[in-house]
Design a protein around this motif. Structure first.
Motif, PDB file in Angstrom:
ATOM      1  N   TRP A 152      34.259  50.064  38.503  1.00 28.37           N
ATOM      2  CA  TRP A 152      35.011  49.259  37.367  1.00 28.37           C
ATOM      3  C   TRP A 152      36.473  50.118  36.852  1.00 28.37           C
ATOM      4  N   MET A 159      33.783  49.354  30.538  1.00 26.87           N
ATOM      5  CA  MET A 159      35.062  48.843  30.154  1.00 26.87           C
ATOM      6  C   MET A 159      35.814  49.776  28.982  1.00 26.87           C
ATOM      7  N   ILE A 177      40.497  49.433  38.181  1.00 28.17           N
ATOM      8  CA  ILE A 177      41.442  49.151  37.110  1.00 28.17           C
ATOM      9  C   ILE A 177      42.448  50.324  37.244  1.00 28.17           C
ATOM     10  N   ASN A 206      36.801  37.675  26.275  1.00 25.40           N
ATOM     11  CA  ASN A 206      38.169  38.483  26.384  1.00 25.40           C
ATOM     12  C   ASN A 206      37.852  39.583  25.583  1.00 25.40           C
ATOM     13  N   VAL A 212      38.580  52.374  30.306  1.00 28.00           N
ATOM     14  CA  VAL A 212      39.517  52.063  30.848  1.00 28.00           C
ATOM     15  C   VAL A 212      40.614  52.737  30.035  1.00 28.00           C
ATOM     16  N   SER A 244      44.139  43.640  29.131  1.00 28.20           N
ATOM     17  CA  SER A 244      43.262  42.541  28.850  1.00 28.20           C
ATOM     18  C   SER A 244      42.013  42.677  29.624  1.00 28.20           C
ATOM     19  N   GLN A 245      40.770  42.487  29.403  1.00 26.18           N
ATOM     20  CA  GLN A 245      39.586  42.329  30.542  1.00 26.18           C
ATOM     21  C   GLN A 245      38.943  41.085  30.036  1.00 26.18           C
ATOM     22  N   VAL A 264      42.999  41.846  34.127  1.00 21.86           N
ATOM     23  CA  VAL A 264      41.707  41.829  34.847  1.00 21.86           C
ATOM     24  C   VAL A 264      40.899  40.643  34.503  1.00 21.86           C
ATOM     25  N   ARG A 265      40.424  40.196  35.453  1.00 20.25           N
ATOM     26  CA  ARG A 265      39.478  39.143  35.391  1.00 20.25           C
ATOM     27  C   ARG A 265      38.395  39.251  36.145  1.00 20.25           C
TER      28      ARG A 265
END
Length: 751
Positions: free
Chosen positions: A690, A551, A694, A749, A554, A563-564, A715-716
């Protein structure tokens, strides 16, 4: 009537071709037809030359001892031969004599010791030829008998070559026979020096899982976990010099160059590999894949050469020692293949073979052109825009159904050798599974069998490369192949049971088999394979990287932060995890997606497994709660035409949601346009996915800006505590514990 053999290479027949020009997989065939004038002339010339040579030798002996004159004998001998040839002996005699003359001419170039060995086998040759004469005289089919005689002579040729290999080795190439040096060799310690009682005790410890575990950090970005039997010595540490690898002399030069290029982590890996420990290596990458391949091939070659040399040396003992009947030489398994290499594609097989050729430096390679034509292709031009890891896996020939054998002699590598005549077997899980289940003989005359896994009965080293790619094919095939290893064979296949090691006869070969698995990341399936099929008494070493977290990457693919959010799903056990996740999604997440779809579109729903994909697709199609949500779907099985339609409708807004499977992304890496929100039904197995998924948020719509909607992008991802391995790769090693065990909340988050 059989014709004479043509083309020769290195003093041995290179091929036989039938009259129709048809050949078999080994590049050999047979010619048929009557004697031509050239054949008869060749036959007469060879007979004349043999008699002239014999008479000259006799004349020289008589002249030296008695001073006699024997000039007239030469003339008489020549006339006798001419009259005999004109009377024309039986056709098989002509053919057999011609074969003898060709072999006699060939033998003159062989070393003295090898010629003596050929002489010892001459009796067997004559027996084969005499049998052919007798059968012909009794009215047997001449062509069939000639073909069978040629096949038997070919087998004798190969046996002679193999018998002479060890004695032909130059002193500079010979390895040390010092007993002290041999005892330091891991090969000898693992296979020859082990006592039956000690092995039984160690096997009992393995079955009862009496392991002692140690963990260490390597080079600040990887950790190594070792497992050794309680009371045994710890696993070998890092390799400091090439001498510690106990390489065959012929591999020392190439091995030295390879060892100089290894990193600190890879030197630690090399110590475990050459100590015959099981390896689970979860840090394979584009950067180190070639070195890992070279290291495993060097070990495989070292093992094959040592095994072969041990057999040849013991053969020499049996031939030369007077007490040969009392010798108990245990140096073999039930069948010849000793190394199994499992790779995902044909092009990956080519890379391994190229590494083997580079390290072994053979003088000759039989059927190499056919191998490259069948297994190697060029990359398509349209793949230049694909990610580098995609090109490495699918570049060239990416067929997934194959198996091929390699046979080694002192100077030659022979491709497409029969499995029971091979030293190393390459195959994909699918190809090996089909070979086992459908059976198949070692030649076209053998009857087909319903099931045949005997060629895996004596495998001592298994190398599995790119295991994460195999996970995307069908992991059940991998499990099946491992379940067939080291079983007692159903047929003897010409085995000399007096030479088979005791632990093979006792069904304990699996406790000495070494398994090496290279993967870009570890999965529960790989760990289960290790628990269910790795029983090596030499212990096990697992290498895992320390992950910073995908992450964090990204920001490198998007112009602004996104926001992830990670949502933890309560799941009581692994078996109930799928149901718990589905219930959480349909009751908590889906209603919000349906409501938002009336105002927004561009929702990408990413499903990790195909089972989850089908379950979600069926629910979205039939559930009353989701009928107002228009959606399309793309999986690895979706026809190309339907894929284009689904992508078009998603981009235009006709479909508010696109259901996308992980395997579809693995195999095709679609660049989907129109993505505004991403929902991971489960975090991806491959951490690079991932970032790639994204990154779709940054692909602009026609006529728009690439980052126009990033402020509203989101992104969830759903996860449970059973997703710890793949979640670690996404959020990082330091954070995964908090997400799994934190009791303050179920929502995490990151921006």
């Amino acid at each position: 009537m059989p014709g004479f053999r043509g083309s020769h290479r290195g003093g041995r027949p290179a091929g036989r071709g039938r009259g129709s020009g048809r050949g078999n997989g080994r590049g050999r065939g047979r010619g048929r037809g009557g004697h031509t004038t050239q054949n008869r002339d060749a036959f007469r010339a060879s007979r004349l030359k043999e008699e002239d040579d014999d008479d000259d030798a006799q004349n020289d002996a008589v002249s030296a001892d008695e001073g006699g004159e024997v000039e007239g004998d030469d003339v008489e001998g020549e006339e006798d031969i001419q009259s005999a040839s004109e009377d024309e002996a039986p056709a098989a005699d002509s053919y057999a004599t011609l074969l003898q003359s060709l072999n006699a001419a060939r033998d003159t170039d062989e070393p003295a010791r090898k010629k003596r060995r050929i002489a010892k086998n001459q009796t067997r040759r004559e027996a084969v030829l005499d049998e052919g004469h007798t059968q012909e005289d009794s009215g047997a089919d001449q062509q069939q008998q000639g073909a069978e005689a040629e096949d038997q002579l070919e087998v004798l040729d190969e046996e002679i070559e193999e018998e002479g290999e060890h004695t032909d080795v130059a002193p500079a190439d010979a390895d040390s026979e010092d007993e002290g040096e041999l005892l330091k060799d891991p090969f000898e310690k693992h296979y020859s020096a082990v006592a039956e009682e000690d092995l039984k005790n160690a096997a009992k410890q393995v079955d009862e899982k009496e392991w002692q575990t140690q963990t260490a950090t390597l080079d600040n970005d990887a950790r190594k976990t070792t497992m050794s039997l309680t009371g045994s010595s710890a696993l070998t540490t890092s390799v400091k010099s090439v001498k510690e690898l106990s390489l065959k002399r012929r591999l020392t030069e190439t091995g030295t160059r390879l060892a100089a290029s290894l990193t600190v982590e890879e030197k630690s890996l090399a110590g475990a590999v050459f100590n015959y420990s099981d390896i689970i290596y979860g840090n394979r990458s584009i950067r180190n894949s070639s070195r890992l391949r070279d290291l495993s091939c060097l070990h495989a070659l070292n093992h094959v050469f040592k095994t072969r040399d041990r057999v040849l040396k013991n053969n020499e003992k049996l031939r030369t020692q007077s007490n040969a009947d009392t010798l108990d030489l245990r140096d073999q398994g039930f069948t010849r293949p000793k190394v199994l290499i499992v790779v995902p594609t044909k092009q990956a097989c080519v890379r391994f073979v190229d590494s083997i050729v580079k390290l072994s430096e053979p003088e000759q390679q039989e059927n190499k052109a056919r191998f490259l034509e069948t297994y190697s292709h060029e990359d398509p031009d349209e793949w230049q825009d694909k990610p580098e890891d995609f090109r490495q896996l699918f570049g060239g020939n990416h067929e997934e159904d194959f198996r091929v054998g390699l046979k080694f002699t002192r100077k030659t590598i022979k491709y497409f050798s029969g499995f029971y005549n091979s030293d190393i077997i390459f195959g994909s899980p699918l190809g090996l599974m089909r070979t086992i289940t459908t059976g198949g003989g070692t030649s076209k005359n053998d009857k087909k069998k319903a099931h045949d896994a005997d060629f895996l009965s004596s495998i001592e080293v298994v190398i599995v490369d790119h295991a994460n790619a195999l996970h995307m094919q069908n992991w059940q095939h991998v499990d099946y192949v491992f379940s067939q290893l080291n079983l007692l064979p159903k047929d003897s296949h010409g085995c000399d049971f007096s030479r088979v090691r005791h632990w093979s006869l006792d069904g304990q070969a699996k406790y000495l088999r070494q398994t090496i698995i290279f993967s870009e990341f570890l999965t529960p399936e790989i760990n289960a394979l290790a628990s269910g099929h790795m029983f090596n008494v030499a212990g096990r070493a697992k290498f895992q990287p320390i992950y910073p977290g995908a992450m964090l990457s990204v920001s490198s693919v998007l112009p602004s932060s996104v926001s992830q959010t990670f949502l933890r799903v309560p799941s009581p056990n692994p078996l109930a995890d799928a149901d718990a996740r589905f219930k959480f999604f349909t009751t908590t997440i889906l209603p919000n997606l349906v409501r938002d779809s009336r105002r927004n579109n561009g929702i990408l729903l990413y499903a990790t497994s195909y089972a989850d994909f089908v379950r979600l697709r069926n629910h979205l199609s039939t559930s009353p709660d989701a009928t107002s949500l228009s959606f399309g779907s793309v999986s690895e099985y979706t026809p190309k035409r339907d894929v284009l339609r689904a992508r078009s409708h998603f981009l235009s807004g006709r479909h508010a949601l696109l259901l996308y499977s992980e395997r579809a992304h693995h195999h095709f890496r679609y660049r989907l346009k129109g993505v505004k929100k991403i929902f991971f039904y489960s975090v991806p197995e491959n951490p690079s996915f991932w970032t790639e998924i994204i990154a779709l948020l940054g692909i602009g719509e026609p006529g728009g800006h690439a980052n126009a909607n990033l402020k509203s992008a989101a992104v969830r991802a759903l996860f449970s505590k059973w997703d710890a391995l793949k979640l670690e790769r996404i959020v990082g090693t330091e954070r995964v514990g908090r997400l799994i065990h934190d009791r303050a909340g179920d929502t995490f988050n990151f921006v």
